[in-house]
Design an enzyme around this catalytic site. Structure first.
Site, PDB file in Angstrom:
ATOM      1  N   ASP A 126     -11.526  -4.113 -12.647  1.00 33.57           N
ATOM      2  CA  ASP A 126     -10.295  -3.827 -11.905  1.00 33.57           C
ATOM      3  C   ASP A 126      -9.472  -2.720 -12.580  1.00 33.57           C
ATOM      4  O   ASP A 126      -9.882  -2.173 -13.614  1.00 33.57           O
ATOM      5  CB  ASP A 126      -9.509  -5.150 -11.804  1.00 33.57           C
ATOM      6  CG  ASP A 126      -8.800  -5.314 -10.477  1.00 33.57           C
ATOM      7  OD1 ASP A 126      -8.503  -4.294  -9.839  1.00 33.57           O
ATOM      8  OD2 ASP A 126      -8.531  -6.472 -10.095  1.00 33.57           O
ATOM      9  N   TRP A 161      -9.552   0.734  -6.275  1.00 31.95           N
ATOM     10  CA  TRP A 161      -8.864   0.744  -4.972  1.00 31.95           C
ATOM     11  C   TRP A 161      -8.794   2.126  -4.316  1.00 31.95           C
ATOM     12  O   TRP A 161      -7.882   2.403  -3.531  1.00 31.95           O
ATOM     13  CB  TRP A 161      -7.443   0.177  -5.088  1.00 31.95           C
ATOM     14  CG  TRP A 161      -7.286  -0.944  -6.063  1.00 31.95           C
ATOM     15  CD1 TRP A 161      -7.955  -2.123  -6.043  1.00 31.95           C
ATOM     16  CD2 TRP A 161      -6.409  -0.998  -7.196  1.00 31.95           C
ATOM     17  NE1 TRP A 161      -7.540  -2.919  -7.093  1.00 31.95           N
ATOM     18  CE2 TRP A 161      -6.601  -2.249  -7.810  1.00 31.95           C
ATOM     19  CE3 TRP A 161      -5.474  -0.099  -7.750  1.00 31.95           C
ATOM     20  CZ2 TRP A 161      -5.896  -2.628  -8.967  1.00 31.95           C
ATOM     21  CZ3 TRP A 161      -4.770  -0.482  -8.889  1.00 31.95           C
ATOM     22  CH2 TRP A 161      -4.989  -1.736  -9.475  1.00 31.95           C
ATOM     23  N   GLY A 162      -9.710   3.007  -4.687  1.00 28.24           N
ATOM     24  CA  GLY A 162      -9.717   4.327  -4.063  1.00 28.24           C
ATOM     25  C   GLY A 162      -8.930   5.383  -4.824  1.00 28.24           C
ATOM     26  O   GLY A 162      -8.829   6.533  -4.369  1.00 28.24           O
ATOM     27  N   ASP A 183      -6.323  -4.196  -1.437  1.00 33.62           N
ATOM     28  CA  ASP A 183      -6.819  -5.560  -1.216  1.00 33.62           C
ATOM     29  C   ASP A 183      -6.798  -5.952   0.259  1.00 33.62           C
ATOM     30  O   ASP A 183      -5.825  -5.712   0.966  1.00 33.62           O
ATOM     31  CB  ASP A 183      -5.965  -6.561  -1.997  1.00 33.62           C
ATOM     32  CG  ASP A 183      -6.229  -6.471  -3.494  1.00 33.62           C
ATOM     33  OD1 ASP A 183      -6.863  -5.498  -3.930  1.00 33.62           O
ATOM     34  OD2 ASP A 183      -5.781  -7.375  -4.213  1.00 33.62           O
TER      35      ASP A 183
END
Ligand code: GLA
Length: 393
Positions: A126, A161-162, A183
């Protein structure tokens, strides 16, 4: 290991958040085996955030929370492996995970070693609490190399997340998949939004590294850790699965497989949908219709027979191995309307002498051979997915 098709499995986050435990993971693995998920290809079991203590041990290593995981991670991994699954865990490139547990910034090599020693096969990595002065790309590269250095085959599931367009570079660092979006939430707007936001970026997704648009919410029906907004309907979940399957995205189930509602379970195990997702050629679908939906039902409130929803219709056409194709007709508008497919858009003009023989992917119903066009009237927030074969007609 050669990663030929999108990874499939289960992840604890969407339903359970921090409420995870050794027994939950064991029960999930048993259910996945007994109910046919493993046989269908869902072979990764992944523990997400909140598995460790709040502090590292005296030796600098991450410590599994002994209340949640009293037998430790090695024993759990052995159990998961013994049922025929691969075992996944979670860490973060920042100084703490998103839920505030210790993470791997500046501990990449020691943590990779720990994961390898436990028998981990997959690391979701993450991006929370990442120092502004550090470089994200370098840190994903660092964890990738640290995993390689262990000598164990561990799939790096990057999750930034891009940020900085990972579809352009994450594959080059050795990752096996990369989250390209924020998310998912368990509502139609969220999951169709994240899938559609990636339509233009999927071309770089394929064998060895797949674009990951997040874990599925199918079967959650507004319960669990990512519930927000309107509880999805069955038809909306079919749309979610259709998008993930046609795009060739990883299929990580986020629902509770021990108690999956029957419609959702049947959908997740639908062999025709899974064949589309796992097609060995891994081709990205072409949009052959992108435009408005016109609803011409009488609306007693406004007294009108005509309502137009711009940019709400989408038809995706996917080449698959052999003489097979998949077509997805999507209606993102709240009301029914026609979604078009003119075969010339896919390379079959009028007069070609060829047509397509269709089968409904959800039901298996045979729909015969069609020429030139085959439009579908699709309910609001719904889709239709067809398998097709090219035939003389
Ligand atoms: C981030 C990720 C999620 C999940 C949570 C855990 O938000 O994007 O998928 O892993 O962290 O805290």
């Amino acid at each position: 290991m050669l990663l030929n098709t999108p990874p499939m499995g289960w992840n604890s986050w969407n339903t359970f958040g921090g409420s995870i435990s050794d027994s939950l993971i064991r029960e999930t693995a048993q259910a996945m085996r007994d109910k046919g998920y493993l046989a269908a290809g869902y072979n990764y079991i992944v523990i997400d955030d909140c598995w460790s203590l709040r502090e590292r041990g005296a030796d600098g290593r991450l410590v599994p929370d002994p209340e949640k995981f009293p037998h430790g991670m090695k024993a759990l991994a052995d159990y998961v492996h013994s049922l025929g699954f691969k075992f996944g865990m979670y860490s973060c490139a920042g100084v703490q995970t998103c839920a505030g547990y210790p993470a791997s910034f500046d501990h990449e090599y020691i943590d990779a070693e720990t994961f390898a020693a436990w028998g981990v096969d997959y690391l979701k990595y993450d991006f929370c609490n990442f120092p502004a002065s550090a470089d994200g790309r370098t840190r994903y590269a660092t964890m990738s190399m640290a995993l390689k250095a262990t000598g164990r085959d561990i799939l790096l599931a990057a999750c930034n997340w891009g940020t900085d367009a990972p579809w352009d570079w994450m594959k080059s660092l050795g990752a096996g998949m990369y989250r390209s979006t924020g998310d998912i939430q368990d509502n139609f707007k969220s999951f169709t939004g994240i899938a559609r936001s990636q339509l233009a970026h999927f071309a770089c997704s394929g064998p060895s590294c797949f674009n990951d648009i997040d874990m599925l919410t199918i079967g959650m029906y507004g319960k669990g850790n990512v519930a927000l907004g309107d509880k999805p309907t069955d038809a909306e979940y079919v749309t979610q699965f259709a998008l993930w399957c046609l795009l060739g995205a990883p299929l990580m189930i986020g629902g509770d497989v021990r108690n999956m509602p029957p419609f959702a379970e049947k959908l997740l195990l639908n062999g025709r949908f899974l064949r589309i997702n796992q097609d060995p050629e891994c081709r990205v679908p072409q949009p052959v219709y992108q435009g408005r939906i016109i609803n011409n039902e009488y609306d007693p409130e406004t007294g009108t027979w005509w309502r137009e929803y711009p940019d709400s219709g989408l038809t995706l056409f996917k080449h698959m191995a052999g003489n097979t194709f998949a077509v997805g007709y999507f209606n993102f508008a709240p009301k029914a309307g026609e979604v078009q497919f003119i075969f010339a858009e896919a390379g079959l003009p009028w007069g070609s002498g060829y047509g397509l023989r269709f089968t409904d992917a959800l039901t298996g119903e045979e729909l015969g051979v069609h020429r030139d066009y085959f439009h579908q009237r699709v309910d609001g927030h719904a889709c239709r997915v067809l398998l097709a074969e090219l035939v003389r007609a």
